[in-house]
Scaffold this motif. Structure first.
Motif, PDB file in Angstrom:
ATOM      1  N   ARG A 155       0.840  -1.202   0.000  1.00 42.12           N
ATOM      2  CA  ARG A 155       0.000   0.000   0.000  1.00 42.12           C
ATOM      3  C   ARG A 155       0.869   1.243   0.000  1.00 42.12           C
ATOM      4  N   MET A 218      -6.077   2.445  14.101  1.00 39.85           N
ATOM      5  CA  MET A 218      -6.642   1.575  13.070  1.00 39.85           C
ATOM      6  C   MET A 218      -6.580   0.099  13.431  1.00 39.85           C
ATOM      7  N   SER A 256      -3.261  -4.479   8.698  1.00 38.85           N
ATOM      8  CA  SER A 256      -3.229  -4.811   7.272  1.00 38.85           C
ATOM      9  C   SER A 256      -4.561  -5.308   6.732  1.00 38.85           C
ATOM     10  N   SER A 257      -5.488  -5.695   7.621  1.00 39.78           N
ATOM     11  CA  SER A 257      -6.807  -6.165   7.182  1.00 39.78           C
ATOM     12  C   SER A 257      -7.908  -5.122   7.369  1.00 39.78           C
ATOM     13  N   MET A 258      -7.541  -3.946   7.872  1.00 42.02           N
ATOM     14  CA  MET A 258      -8.529  -2.922   8.173  1.00 42.02           C
ATOM     15  C   MET A 258      -8.781  -1.970   7.007  1.00 42.02           C
ATOM     16  N   GLY A 259     -10.021  -1.460   6.960  1.00 40.97           N
ATOM     17  CA  GLY A 259     -10.351  -0.362   6.061  1.00 40.97           C
ATOM     18  C   GLY A 259     -10.463   0.920   6.860  1.00 40.97           C
ATOM     19  N   MET A 260     -11.385   0.948   7.827  1.00 42.19           N
ATOM     20  CA  MET A 260     -11.543   2.102   8.718  1.00 42.19           C
ATOM     21  C   MET A 260     -12.011   1.606  10.074  1.00 42.19           C
ATOM     22  N   SER A 261     -11.381   2.058  11.120  1.00 43.20           N
ATOM     23  CA  SER A 261     -11.776   1.676  12.472  1.00 43.20           C
ATOM     24  C   SER A 261     -12.636   2.779  13.099  1.00 43.20           C
TER      25      SER A 261
END
Length: 283
Positions: A155, A218, A256-261
């Motif tokens: 990313r 995050m 690494s598996s998150m989009g938005m927390s």
């Protein structure tokens, strides 16, 4: 608590500069778990750092070597086997630097000479270490070779610059060499993608303090510390992971598996007010 996970194992640890270094923490844990190993870094880093103190603590020897220089690597590996009394069981590659970042060069205006240096030190040196070890038949069957990476290989992160390219190359080398080393020698090769960690090298990335805060918000489990990364490395050096190879393993609290927390969104909302003007709804 020690579990004797590395009792009788021998290795080389690259990159232990000071007590903030992940490699330093790995060395301490490896020693606790019964391993013997040598420490190495480039001569200038050894003069600037505190590696000799670590060597005394771990009852070992520091062997200066430039990881980009094959002749130096040959001498390092041969000497390490002499000091340790046999072939190696593990190697940690914890090396990375970018002259472009140090000089404040923007990614769209890189100095290509600096880029060559970034790639050589941060990635190609990993290939050189393994190629040299393989030619010397220096690693025992079921040995483990690790390098430290970062999610910027997959990313884009503001300020990470050409180090992202280096980490991408590093992970590719782990896969390609892992196949060959595994097939021919039963040696496993992996990378660990660590949370941003306040080491001497990591702190040089632009906006690092904000990146640290962002990834903490995050990650469901929060950032992984240097000590926690060391624990992971020990498991990867041990016989508990004999069939794990060619992997990039994330040790980042779930980042690494998150989009938005929720935490990150709440902080975002505090610092940004949506305009009532429909034209700026998504600004």
């Amino acid at each position: 608590m020690a579990y004797n996970l590395l009792k009788g194992k021998r290795g080389i640890i690259f990159g232990a500069l000071d007590s903030n270094s992940i490699a330093w923490k790995v060395a301490e844990r490896a020693y606790e778990e019964g391993a013997t190993f040598t420490l190495t870094n480039v001569p200038v880093a050894l003069r600037m750092g505190e590696t000799q103190k670590l060597a005394e603590k771990c009852n070992t020897e520091v062997i200066p070597a430039d990881a980009t220089n094959v002749e130096d690597l040959e001498k390092l590996i041969v000497r390490s086997m002499e000091v340790l009394g046999g072939k190696l069981d593990f190697i940690l590659h914890s090396i990375g630097m970018s002259p472009n970042i140090r000089k404040g060069k923007h990614y769209s205006d890189l100095d290509y000479g600096f880029l060559d240096k970034t790639l050589d030190v941060s990635a190609l040196s990993f290939h050189k270490v393994m190629q040299t070890a393989k030619k010397l038949d220096a690693i025992n069957e079921w040995g483990s070779v690790l390098a430290l990476s970062y999610v910027a290989a997959q990313r884009t992160f503001y300020g990470y610059n050409d180090m992202a390219d280096a980490k991408s190359l590093l992970e590719s080398i782990a896969r390609s060499f892992g196949y060959i080393y595994g097939r021919e020698k039963n040696v496993r090769v992996n990378t660990i993608s660590q949370s941003p960690t306040p080491t001497t090298a990591g702190s040089g990335v632009k906006g690092f303090d904000r990146l640290l805060d962002f990834s903490e918000r995050m990650s469901p489990l929060g950032n992984a510390s240097a000590d926690e990364c060391a624990d992971y490395c020990i498991v990867m050096f041990s016989d508990l992971t004999k069939k794990v190879t060619m992997q990039n393993l994330f040790n980042d609290g779930g980042f690494s598996s998150m989009g938005m927390s929720l935490q990150a969104m709440e902080q975002y909302n505090k610092g940004f007010q949506l305009s009532d003007d429909p034209k700026h709804k998504y600004d």
